[in-house]
Write an enzyme that holds these catalytic residues in place. Sequence first.
Site, PDB file in Angstrom:
ATOM      1  N   ASP A   7       0.853  -1.191   0.000  1.00  0.00           N
ATOM      2  CA  ASP A   7       0.000   0.000   0.000  1.00  0.00           C
ATOM      3  C   ASP A   7       0.888   1.240   0.000  1.00  0.00           C
ATOM      4  O   ASP A   7       2.093   1.137   0.198  1.00  0.00           O
ATOM      5  CB  ASP A   7      -1.029  -0.011   1.140  1.00  0.00           C
ATOM      6  CG  ASP A   7      -0.431   0.020   2.530  1.00  0.00           C
ATOM      7  OD1 ASP A   7       0.790  -0.207   2.657  1.00  0.00           O
ATOM      8  OD2 ASP A   7      -1.174   0.254   3.492  1.00  0.00           O
ATOM      9  N   PRO A   8       0.323   2.413  -0.275  1.00  0.00           N
ATOM     10  CA  PRO A   8       1.156   3.608  -0.426  1.00  0.00           C
ATOM     11  C   PRO A   8       1.891   3.966   0.867  1.00  0.00           C
ATOM     12  O   PRO A   8       1.458   3.622   1.969  1.00  0.00           O
ATOM     13  CB  PRO A   8       0.143   4.705  -0.790  1.00  0.00           C
ATOM     14  CG  PRO A   8      -1.069   3.981  -1.291  1.00  0.00           C
ATOM     15  CD  PRO A   8      -1.105   2.688  -0.529  1.00  0.00           C
TER      16      PRO A   8
END
Length: 218
Positions: A60-61
């Site tokens: 995920d970011p």
Amino acid sequence: MTWPAFIDHQRTQPYYQQLIAFVNQERQVGKVIYPPKEDVFNAFKTTPLEQVRVVLIGQDPYHGPDQAHGLCFSVKRGVKAPPSLANMYKELVNDIPGFHIPNHGDLTQWAEQGILMLNTVLTVEQGQAHSHANAGWEIFTTEALKLLNAQERPIIFVLWGSHAIKKGAVITAPQHQILSGPHPSPLSAYRGFFGCGHFSKVNQLLMARGEAPIQWQI
């Protein structure tokens, strides 16, 4: 099929409408969500479907200020390279002759050469890793991988860590090539990421089919 057409189709699906309602609601109540709205689909904007030669899967970011801009492992200029990216640079120094560590962590030039820099989950709340896991992005990115799997031309999938390896299980078509190994994070880099040689292997595979190698130096 193009990425914009793919995204438009996903937008008609109930899971996606729930997902976007959730993300928009999080933004509306004042939570800081990364990346900024205009960067969420950066991977798809920067690497059109017909130009994808390599797929690199992240999780995920990044959830710190000014880091995430929609490309996995990459950070905006002016932001220190996070530990996983720093380890990728170390491996590049050992793997690619003449590579020197850049003074930034912006991997846009990789994406522009045909590397789809795909996170499994495309948004995150500031300071809360995996906070948007299981909101629906996993369905979206699996559908994207299925579309890539259906492409007739060979694509190289680079899967680092158990999360990416599981995600890549949908890549079944025989024309594609998979490079898998440990994640570059400090927790696992010494278990086999260092020395994996994946950057040079990608170029060997590309050149073997008459394509230009990736210029890893940025």
